[in-house]
Design a protein around this motif. Structure first.
Motif, PDB file in Angstrom:
ATOM      1  N   GLU B   5       0.833  -1.203   0.000  1.00  0.00           N
ATOM      2  CA  GLU B   5       0.000   0.000   0.000  1.00  0.00           C
ATOM      3  C   GLU B   5       0.871   1.258   0.000  1.00  0.00           C
ATOM      4  O   GLU B   5       1.770   1.396   0.839  1.00  0.00           O
ATOM      5  N   ASP B   7       0.581   5.200   0.517  1.00  0.00           N
ATOM      6  CA  ASP B   7      -0.370   6.139   1.086  1.00  0.00           C
ATOM      7  C   ASP B   7       0.161   7.566   0.948  1.00  0.00           C
ATOM      8  O   ASP B   7       1.042   7.973   1.699  1.00  0.00           O
ATOM      9  N   ASN B   8      -0.345   8.260  -0.075  1.00  0.00           N
ATOM     10  CA  ASN B   8      -0.018   9.670  -0.258  1.00  0.00           C
ATOM     11  C   ASN B   8       1.497   9.930  -0.285  1.00  0.00           C
ATOM     12  O   ASN B   8       2.001  10.802   0.414  1.00  0.00           O
ATOM     13  N   ASN B  21       1.956  12.732  -4.303  1.00  0.00           N
ATOM     14  CA  ASN B  21       0.730  12.143  -3.733  1.00  0.00           C
ATOM     15  C   ASN B  21       0.314  10.826  -4.391  1.00  0.00           C
ATOM     16  O   ASN B  21      -0.833  10.666  -4.826  1.00  0.00           O
ATOM     17  N   SER B  23      -0.916   7.252  -4.348  1.00  0.00           N
ATOM     18  CA  SER B  23      -1.626   6.318  -3.464  1.00  0.00           C
ATOM     19  C   SER B  23      -2.216   5.190  -4.304  1.00  0.00           C
ATOM     20  O   SER B  23      -2.890   5.451  -5.306  1.00  0.00           O
ATOM     21  N   THR B  25      -3.129   0.606  -3.805  1.00  0.00           N
ATOM     22  CA  THR B  25      -2.958  -0.630  -3.042  1.00  0.00           C
ATOM     23  C   THR B  25      -2.992  -1.803  -4.002  1.00  0.00           C
ATOM     24  O   THR B  25      -3.889  -1.883  -4.845  1.00  0.00           O
ATOM     25  N   GLY B  58       4.359  10.627   3.435  1.00  0.00           N
ATOM     26  CA  GLY B  58       3.547   9.467   3.083  1.00  0.00           C
ATOM     27  C   GLY B  58       4.178   8.178   3.582  1.00  0.00           C
ATOM     28  O   GLY B  58       5.281   8.188   4.142  1.00  0.00           O
TER      29      GLY B  58
END
Lengths: 263, 284
Positions: B5, B7-8, B21, B23, B25, B58
């Motif tokens: 994953e 995340d940002n 940024n 993101s 998964t 992130g």
């Protein structure tokens, strides 16, 4: 394959990483090794005996010129100058030469993506530096062992046991300053190499110059301090260089970003 | 099954972000093609996931654990760089042994996997670029990992070997997460099931490749006679009659018209890759 066999194989693969790195460095450029050996023999046959003998002339109160002729006068004493210690900075020079192949290997590994791969395996900047540093110290240690033994043998054959204690002091302080200077030069050169955006080739002369600055006091101290004081000062000098090198290594993750290791 | 994953994530070099940024998964064991033009940020993305560079902000989580939190987590990921990262003065076996000494794994297994028996005792410096690439790939498969980040693994390889490597990766991907970067659209459709499109450092698309549909198709037809009076086509320098259609069905109708006129069609193919327009503004 059984588990113990696997473990034994893994142990065999895992060991000697420092030796492998040292061998790689020695194999990558033999010119500097040849120069180091030539200087080493120069120090062995000319400089060490010369400076050890010169000490007799520098000692105005305890010894006489005649005493030097029979080669039996012990060196030292509170009033004797530390001239024999002049051999120390010269003894360090070959080991400074031996640092160069290690730095060439470091730069080569950086340009070839090996350092990037080591980072991807989870190694920190400190671990990577330490790996090359240990290998450089191994080479320096091997050199010290070989040439130290040869120095003692040569002194014994030439002068008997008269200067063995002085030779041991010279070799001991030489080893301390050599190991700390090698550590300092290697660390500085690796840091310079890491910080260079493109290959400019100036890191080796720069770091060796800084290393020479560290060794430089060794050329003056023997003429201005007594033998015993000079020993203490040179030990402190070696310790300071070692502390600076160690501090740089310990701080490397903060000083040097990981991306500086990328090709 | 593993989960990776992002995340940002903002990441880059010397504090200047290249990725902005990001993101996404990935959960399903499969090959995820990371596609993007040169300079889009694919290598930076891989280096960030591999833990080589730290994200500016992130988090990157593998099975819920931050990859920068411990070496154990990073140890589940392996990265194939553009650079071969091989000690050139060593033999192939010793080079693999060199890495096995650091990360574990079995050089013999890697030699078997990549079919390097003939190169085993050759010095790396004596190998061709393609052979070096194979050894470099073997190095990545020394040890079994959960996640492989393969940055243009078939660059410098001939088409036959590229195919072999892709087949090998597909075989391995059954229980692994594989991120495979390429700027080759045909390679992407050949190997990947899923697409991660990076443009200007941003995630432009994350989808199944099968879901990527073209707005228009250029169909090339080779025929025994001139077909320009039957369908709206122009002949190109390669000898194809080029037909522009908006749906695959229109190409079928055109073919039917040509055949009904008794003309022999020797070849019919899509001239552009459906992913092509993603490289333009279409992917935004």
């Amino acid at each position: 394959m059984t588990k113990p066999q696997n473990e034994s194989k893994n142990t065999e693969l895992r060991e000697n990483q420092v030796i492998v790195t040292a061998k790689r460095a020695l194999g990558i450029n033999k010119f500097y090794i040849a120069i180091a050996i030539i200087i080493g023999f120069g120090v062995l046959f000319f400089l060490n005996p010369t400076y050890v003998n010169l000490s007799i002339y520098s000692n105005s109160s305890n010894h006489s010129i005649n005493a030097s002729m029979d080669m039996k006068t012990p060196i030292g004493g509170n009033n004797a100058l530390g001239v024999p210690l002049l051999a120390v900075p010269f003894s360090v020079l070959p080991m400074m030469m031996l640092t160069t192949p290690m730095v060439i290997l470091f730069v080569y590994d950086k340009d070839n993506g090996v350092l990037e791969y080591l980072l991807s395996l989870g190694m920190t900047q400190r671990r990577i530096y330490t790996r090359y540093l240990k290998a450089a110290l191994l080479i320096a240690g091997a050199y010290l062992l070989i040439f130290g033994t040869l120095n003692l043998l040569y002194s014994f054959v030439q002068f008997g046991t008269t200067y063995l204690s002085t030779m041991l002091v010279i070799l001991g302080i030489g080893a301390l300053i050599a190991v700390s200077t090698v550590a300092f030069i290697i660390t500085m050169m690796m840091i310079f190499s890491s910080l260079q955006k493109s290959r400019s080739g100036g890191n080796q002369p720069l770091a060796i110059s800084l290393g020479l600055v560290g060794v430089l006091p060794g050329y003056f101290i023997p003429f201005i301090l007594s033998y015993n004081t000079a020993i203490v000062v040179e030990i402190v000098q070696g310790a300071i260089i070692a502390v600076v090198a160690l501090s740089l290594i310990l701080m490397s993750p903060r000083l040097i970003n990981r991306e500086k290791f990328l090709p | 099954m593993h989960t990776l994953e992002l995340d940002n994530v903002n990441s880059g070099y010397n504090g200047k972000p290249v990725l902005h940024n990001i993101s996404f998964t990935v959960k399903e064991s499969s090959v995820y093609v990371v596609l993007g033009p040169n300079g889009a940020g694919k290598t930076t993305l891989f280096r960030t996931i591999a833990g080589i560079i730290e994200p500016i902000s992130g988090r990157i989580l593998l099975d819920g654990k931050d990859i920068n939190s411990s070496n154990a987590v990073r140890g589940d990921i392996n990265y194939l760089s553009h650079y071969n990262a091989l000690p050139e003065e060593m033999t192939v076996y010793n080079a693999l042994r060199f890495y096995a000494g650091m990360e574990g794994g079995d050089p013999e297994k890697a030699i078997d996997l990549l079919g390097l028996h003939g190169l085993r005792d050759k010095r790396v410096s004596d190998l061709s670029q393609g052979q070096k690439k194979r050894v470099s790939i073997a190095k990545v498969f020394l040890k079994d990992r959960d996640v492989y980040l393969l940055d243009e693994p078939t660059a410098n390889l001939d088409p036959g070997l590229s195919k072999e490597i892709r087949d090998l990766i597909l075989k391995i991907s059954k229980d692994k997460l594989i991120l495979y970067s390429s700027h080759n659209l045909y390679e992407a459709t050949d190997i990947g099931m899923n697409l991660i499109l990076i443009k200007d450092g941003k995630l432009a698309l994350f989808d199944k490749i099968a879901n990527v549909r073209s707005k228009s198709y250029r169909v090339g037809i080779k025929a025994s006679k001139d077909i320009t009076k039957i369908v709206d086509a122009k002949k190109d320098s390669n000898g194809y009659y080029v037909l522009n259609v908006s749906k695959p069905k229109e190409a079928g109708l055109a073919l039917k018209k040509i055949v009904e006129k008794g003309i022999l069609v020797t070849e019919m193919r899509e001239l552009d890759n459906p992913l092509q327009e993603l490289f333009g503004d279409g992917g935004k």
